[in-house]
Design a protein around this motif. Structure first.
Motif, PDB file in Angstrom:
ATOM      1  N   TYR A  16       6.139   0.033  -2.489  1.00 43.92           N
ATOM      2  CA  TYR A  16       6.828  -0.545  -1.337  1.00 43.92           C
ATOM      3  C   TYR A  16       8.296  -0.111  -1.365  1.00 43.92           C
ATOM      4  O   TYR A  16       8.939  -0.129  -2.425  1.00 43.92           O
ATOM      5  CB  TYR A  16       6.774  -2.068  -1.372  1.00 43.92           C
ATOM      6  CG  TYR A  16       5.384  -2.658  -1.412  1.00 43.92           C
ATOM      7  CD1 TYR A  16       4.739  -3.055  -0.249  1.00 43.92           C
ATOM      8  CD2 TYR A  16       4.718  -2.834  -2.623  1.00 43.92           C
ATOM      9  CE1 TYR A  16       3.467  -3.616  -0.287  1.00 43.92           C
ATOM     10  CE2 TYR A  16       3.445  -3.384  -2.672  1.00 43.92           C
ATOM     11  CZ  TYR A  16       2.833  -3.773  -1.501  1.00 43.92           C
ATOM     12  OH  TYR A  16       1.571  -4.315  -1.549  1.00 43.92           O
ATOM     13  N   TYR A  17       8.802   0.255  -0.197  1.00 47.15           N
ATOM     14  CA  TYR A  17      10.240   0.460  -0.057  1.00 47.15           C
ATOM     15  C   TYR A  17      10.736  -0.385   1.109  1.00 47.15           C
ATOM     16  O   TYR A  17      10.283  -0.223   2.252  1.00 47.15           O
ATOM     17  CB  TYR A  17      10.598   1.928   0.187  1.00 47.15           C
ATOM     18  CG  TYR A  17      12.095   2.115   0.315  1.00 47.15           C
ATOM     19  CD1 TYR A  17      12.898   2.127  -0.827  1.00 47.15           C
ATOM     20  CD2 TYR A  17      12.711   2.220   1.563  1.00 47.15           C
ATOM     21  CE1 TYR A  17      14.277   2.259  -0.729  1.00 47.15           C
ATOM     22  CE2 TYR A  17      14.087   2.356   1.677  1.00 47.15           C
ATOM     23  CZ  TYR A  17      14.861   2.364   0.525  1.00 47.15           C
ATOM     24  OH  TYR A  17      16.235   2.483   0.618  1.00 47.15           O
ATOM     25  N   LYS A  18      11.649  -1.306   0.836  1.00 43.81           N
ATOM     26  CA  LYS A  18      12.205  -2.185   1.862  1.00 43.81           C
ATOM     27  C   LYS A  18      13.572  -1.643   2.288  1.00 43.81           C
ATOM     28  O   LYS A  18      14.516  -1.609   1.489  1.00 43.81           O
ATOM     29  CB  LYS A  18      12.363  -3.605   1.312  1.00 43.81           C
ATOM     30  CG  LYS A  18      11.053  -4.317   1.039  1.00 43.81           C
ATOM     31  CD  LYS A  18      10.407  -4.848   2.303  1.00 43.81           C
ATOM     32  CE  LYS A  18      11.139  -6.028   2.856  1.00 43.81           C
ATOM     33  NZ  LYS A  18      10.458  -6.652   4.015  1.00 43.81           N
ATOM     34  N   MET A  44       9.987  -1.962   6.403  1.00 46.63           N
ATOM     35  CA  MET A  44       9.380  -1.600   5.122  1.00 46.63           C
ATOM     36  C   MET A  44       8.441  -0.409   5.294  1.00 46.63           C
ATOM     37  O   MET A  44       7.780  -0.243   6.319  1.00 46.63           O
ATOM     38  CB  MET A  44       8.595  -2.785   4.552  1.00 46.63           C
ATOM     39  CG  MET A  44       7.889  -2.489   3.232  1.00 46.63           C
ATOM     40  SD  MET A  44       7.038  -3.938   2.552  1.00 46.63           S
ATOM     41  CE  MET A  44       5.751  -4.162   3.771  1.00 46.63           C
ATOM     42  N   HIS A 100      15.152  -2.782  -3.402  1.00 48.21           N
ATOM     43  CA  HIS A 100      14.413  -2.095  -2.343  1.00 48.21           C
ATOM     44  C   HIS A 100      13.034  -1.600  -2.789  1.00 48.21           C
ATOM     45  O   HIS A 100      12.084  -1.646  -2.012  1.00 48.21           O
ATOM     46  CB  HIS A 100      15.235  -0.907  -1.819  1.00 48.21           C
ATOM     47  CG  HIS A 100      16.543  -1.292  -1.227  1.00 48.21           C
ATOM     48  ND1 HIS A 100      16.702  -1.633   0.105  1.00 48.21           N
ATOM     49  CD2 HIS A 100      17.781  -1.401  -1.784  1.00 48.21           C
ATOM     50  CE1 HIS A 100      17.966  -1.926   0.348  1.00 48.21           C
ATOM     51  NE2 HIS A 100      18.645  -1.789  -0.779  1.00 48.21           N
ATOM     52  N   TRP A 101      12.929  -1.095  -4.023  1.00 48.78           N
ATOM     53  CA  TRP A 101      11.688  -0.469  -4.490  1.00 48.78           C
ATOM     54  C   TRP A 101      10.862  -1.447  -5.325  1.00 48.78           C
ATOM     55  O   TRP A 101      11.394  -2.145  -6.186  1.00 48.78           O
ATOM     56  CB  TRP A 101      11.986   0.755  -5.354  1.00 48.78           C
ATOM     57  CG  TRP A 101      12.423   1.974  -4.599  1.00 48.78           C
ATOM     58  CD1 TRP A 101      13.710   2.395  -4.410  1.00 48.78           C
ATOM     59  CD2 TRP A 101      11.587   2.934  -3.951  1.00 48.78           C
ATOM     60  NE1 TRP A 101      13.730   3.554  -3.688  1.00 48.78           N
ATOM     61  CE2 TRP A 101      12.433   3.920  -3.390  1.00 48.78           C
ATOM     62  CE3 TRP A 101      10.207   3.060  -3.788  1.00 48.78           C
ATOM     63  CZ2 TRP A 101      11.945   5.017  -2.688  1.00 48.78           C
ATOM     64  CZ3 TRP A 101       9.719   4.159  -3.085  1.00 48.78           C
ATOM     65  CH2 TRP A 101      10.577   5.121  -2.545  1.00 48.78           C
ATOM     66  N   GLN A 102       9.546  -1.454  -5.058  1.00 49.76           N
ATOM     67  CA  GLN A 102       8.620  -2.212  -5.893  1.00 49.76           C
ATOM     68  C   GLN A 102       7.335  -1.407  -6.078  1.00 49.76           C
ATOM     69  O   GLN A 102       6.844  -0.779  -5.138  1.00 49.76           O
ATOM     70  CB  GLN A 102       8.267  -3.566  -5.272  1.00 49.76           C
ATOM     71  CG  GLN A 102       7.378  -4.427  -6.186  1.00 49.76           C
ATOM     72  CD  GLN A 102       6.877  -5.693  -5.524  1.00 49.76           C
ATOM     73  OE1 GLN A 102       6.041  -5.639  -4.638  1.00 49.76           O
ATOM     74  NE2 GLN A 102       7.398  -6.837  -5.952  1.00 49.76           N
ATOM     75  N   LYS A 161       5.167   1.337   3.190  1.00 52.46           N
ATOM     76  CA  LYS A 161       4.197   0.925   2.178  1.00 52.46           C
ATOM     77  C   LYS A 161       3.163   2.025   1.983  1.00 52.46           C
ATOM     78  O   LYS A 161       2.590   2.550   2.945  1.00 52.46           O
ATOM     79  CB  LYS A 161       3.523  -0.372   2.637  1.00 52.46           C
ATOM     80  CG  LYS A 161       2.349  -0.848   1.823  1.00 52.46           C
ATOM     81  CD  LYS A 161       1.918  -2.237   2.270  1.00 52.46           C
ATOM     82  CE  LYS A 161       1.689  -2.329   3.749  1.00 52.46           C
ATOM     83  NZ  LYS A 161       1.359  -3.678   4.224  1.00 52.46           N
TER      84      LYS A 161
END
Length: 743
Positions: free
Chosen positions: A657-659, A665, A626-628, A667
């Motif tokens: 980013y959190y999906k 999402m 989920h997290w980038q 951002k």
């Protein structure tokens, strides 16, 4: 007798080798299954009719070894039902815990495990489509051309469906691609397409697997694709897409800083986009009051100690659909970012047999043009409305050749710019090709341009360029010559430098090693170029060389040296520059890159030779599915000949980013620029403090590339010598909703 026996034996060996070579080079030919049943798109191949689909195994490894044995098994299944093309992959993996994938936004899956369908629907071995899916179902798609080497355009977006699932045996991917998303010949009951199935398998090295075994001694890729025949029962469709869009925003400013906010009015706009496939090989796009907003901020670049305007990529949907039809061989005659605020736009793009065509019209409420010289360039804003039109026609010659004609026109009150151009390509064989282009421009400048920029009332000039390349498995050679007139201008395109002639020659060699070696590939490249002004004055002479390595941990390293003699306002400066560029993946979830440059550099502001040091680290970290986090930093320092610091510049770009899932999402983007100038090192007054700040927080929900919802906030701020602190002076609240209706 023994002598003749030896001759016969040698001839037999030669015959075997020739037969083997032909067998290797021979393309596989598949028949596409027609099955009148759909699927549940869930990443599970549990529908019985998948067993009747066309099976295409991926039997070759193309990277890092040429035509090697794949380290893992991959099978692809394909069929059509008259409306959709269905594709499934069984990507086996004995260690599924090593699969690299996360929930991704569109076109951001390239570092993951992924599989792809590549198709040339016109079977002309020049253009095609790519559809990628990662193990969790994230999408990526591209248009590509292969008229002079493989060139991809990831900005193209189609509406299609995908799903993926990781299993104990690897992962499974399903695709459902509507034929309305593709362009192909009309009125053909039985078609043949070029096809390649692909799997990217990133581990210690990146393995690339396919049903096609590519020969690195052959420059073209499409010409090596397998063939698939079928598509008999494709049903005719209206192929009409209507996309209404509603945007609302409020823009607030501070008239003085520090100070109070001056809240703006809520500005609500409604627009409508039409995409009509009048046939399977021609599309009309039209737009009324279009939304040309960009939701995500551009990546910042340090605009310090440079004389040419920064180039930004196009991201707006109307301009992206069919964009490849407007591209010419060597000059960028259409740079759509110059059309800033249109109210209406329309275009038609298509292909029939060997004929490709494209035409576009758009108006612009805010007209800017690029004014180039051989010393620098900058944009001028006319502060008036303009109208723009561009047309292109291309004819395919023989197996790989092309010839094309392009014309552009832009006009406003007492201003106009027109360009006509002829371009093309010719392949001598499978490794040697030549590109060429000639263009002529005619400009009529407004009184504003004449008075404020010193231009003549009328300007006309020509430009031409020719480029030769030879690409073999183990070496490459290239040469080019271009001549750009002083008054040549492409106001709808991007030509940042004029008034010069340039010659370039170069080449390099490559060596390929085993996938298990520490270094799997290495190469070198050398080139020389020389540039003169139209009056014969030397502008630049440059010698450049670099060594490139690829190895384990998906690592790469390039280090090079540049010796440049550059003319800047009638003074010649000798510059010696070294650089290092590299990157690797210490874990499957972290990517690290670094670029550094050091050596002598012209201080363009003070017209002297200084010493420059640049370092630019980058990191991407997939914390989990989920997290980038992505962070880039640029540090740039320039010292003058006396050893005094002229400026120190820092630029940071942080994106988090959190999906929530594949569609939803959040951002966050933070950008900060800090340029600290030494006032004593400048010949005129400058601000010591030069800080700029920007932030953006956006929630997005995307069903596909056209059906989406955005809700966001952004702001900007700055600090100079007159301010004690960094002060925000602009903020925007915005939302956008669009829905693509397929009729």
């Amino acid at each position: 007798m023994q002598y003749y026996n030896q001759i016969i034996k040698t001839l037999l060996i030669i015959c075997v080798l020739i037969f083997s070579a032909d067998s290797i080079a021979q393309k596989q030919h598949f028949t596409l299954a027609h099955i009148e049943q759909s699927i549940d798109l869930d990443g599970k191949l549990d529908e019985p009719h998948w067993q009747n689909a066309t099976l295409i195994p991926l039997i070759y490894q193309n990277e890092p070894n040429e035509k090697g044995v794949p380290p893992v098994k991959t099978d692809a299944y394909l069929y059509e039902d008259g409306q959709y093309l269905y594709v499934a992959f069984m990507a086996y993996d004995e260690n599924p815990e090593n699969i690299r994938a996360a929930l991704r936004d569109r076109d951001t899956l390239w570092a993951d495990d992924n599989v792809a369908l590549m198709i040339d629907t016109f079977n002309d071995e020049r253009t095609g489509y790519e559809f990628y899916v990662n193990p969790l179902g994230a999408q990526g798609d591209m248009r590509m051309t292969d008229t002079d080497g493989w060139s991809e355009d990831p900005s193209w977006n189609a509406i299609w469906d995908s799903a993926g699932q990781v299993t104990d045996e690897g992962y499974v991917v399903e695709m459902r691609i509507p034929f309305t998303a593709l362009r192909f010949p009309t009125n053909k009951a039985d078609m043949t397409w070029s096809i390649a199935l692909w799997r990217n398998y990133p581990r210690e090295v990146l393995y690339q697997l396919s049903n096609v075994g590519f020969d690195r001694d052959v420059k073209c890729s499409f010409c090596q694709f397998d063939k698939i025949t079928g598509f008999k029962a494709m049903e005719p469709s209206k192929n009409i897409q209507l996309t209404p869009t509603v945007t609302a925003l409020r823009h607030d400013v501070k008239d003085t800083v520090p100070g109070d906010w001056n809240n703006g009015d809520i500005d609500t706009e409604a627009g409508l986009d039409l995409r009509w496939g009048i046939s399977q090989d021609a599309v009309i796009n039209a737009t009324i009051n279009p939304d040309f907003s960009q939701v995500e901020a551009d990546s910042l670049e340090l605009d310090v100690n440079t004389t040419y305007s920064i180039y930004y990529a196009e991201k707006r949907p109307f301009f992206l659909d069919g964009a490849s039809y407007f591209k010419s061989s060597l000059f960028e005659l259409l740079y759509t970012r110059t059309i800033a605020q249109p109210k209406i736009g329309a275009k038609i793009t298509g292909k029939s047999e060997a004929h490709s065509y494209a035409f576009m019209y758009a108006d612009d409420e805010n007209t800017s043009i690029l004014l180039p010289t051989n010393q620098g360039s900058g944009f001028a804003n006319l502060a008036e409305k303009s109208k723009s039109a561009v047309g292109r026609y291309q004819y395919d010659i023989g197996d790989k050749g092309t010839i094309g004609f392009t014309t552009t026109h832009r006009e406003a009150d007492n201003y106009k710019n027109s360009v006509v151009s002829l371009d093309g390509s010719y392949w001598f064989n499978q490794t040697d090709s030549i590109l060429y282009q000639i263009a002529s421009s005619d400009s009529q400048n407004s009184k504003y341009l004449v008075d404020f920029y010193g231009l003549e009332d009328e300007q006309s000039d020509q430009a031409y360029k020719v480029e030769f390349t030879r690409e073999k498995r183990d070496y490459k050679l290239f040469a080019s010559y271009e001549d750009i007139g002083e008054d040549y201008r492409t106001d709808l395109g991007y030509q940042a430098k004029v008034d010069y002639k340039k010659a370039l020659v170069g080449g390099g060699q490559s060596w390929y090693l085993d996938a298990n070696n520490l270094v799997t590939e290495y190469s070198y490249n050398l080139d020389w170029d020389k540039t003169w002004a139209q009056d014969g004055t030397l502008l630049e002479e440059e010698y450049e060389g670099y060594i490139y390595l690829k190895g384990q941990m998906q690592s790469f390293l390039e280090f090079g040296f540049i010796h440049r003699k550059e003319n800047y306002y009638d003074n010649l400066y000798n510059q010696n520059i070294g650089y290092i560029w590299g990157g690797f993946k210490p874990t499957k979830d972290i990517t690290l890159n670094l670029y550094s440059e050091f050596g002598s550099k012209i201080d363009y502001t003070n017209e002297q030779l200084g010493d420059q040091f640049i370092i630019e680290p980058e990191m991407t970290w997939d914390i989990n599915d989920h997290w980038q986090v992505q962070v880039e930093h640029s540090y740039n320092r320039l010292d003058n000949p006396q050893g005094e610091n002229v400026f120190t510049a820092n630029l940071t770009d942080l994106r988090v980013y959190y999906k929530f899932n594949m569609r939803s999402m959040l951002k966050l983007i933070l950008q900060f620029e800090d340029i600290d100038r030494n006032q004593d090192a400048y010949y005129y007054g400058v601000s010591q403090l030069n800080k700029e700040y920007g932030s953006q927080l956006v929630y997005s929900y995307k069903i596909n590339a056209q059906t989406l919802f955005f809700l966001g906030y952004s702001d900007k701020g700055f600090q100079n010598d007159g301010l004690k602190n960094l002060e925000r002076d602009q903020r925007t609240f915005f939302t956008k909703l669009s829905y693509a209706w397929q009729l």
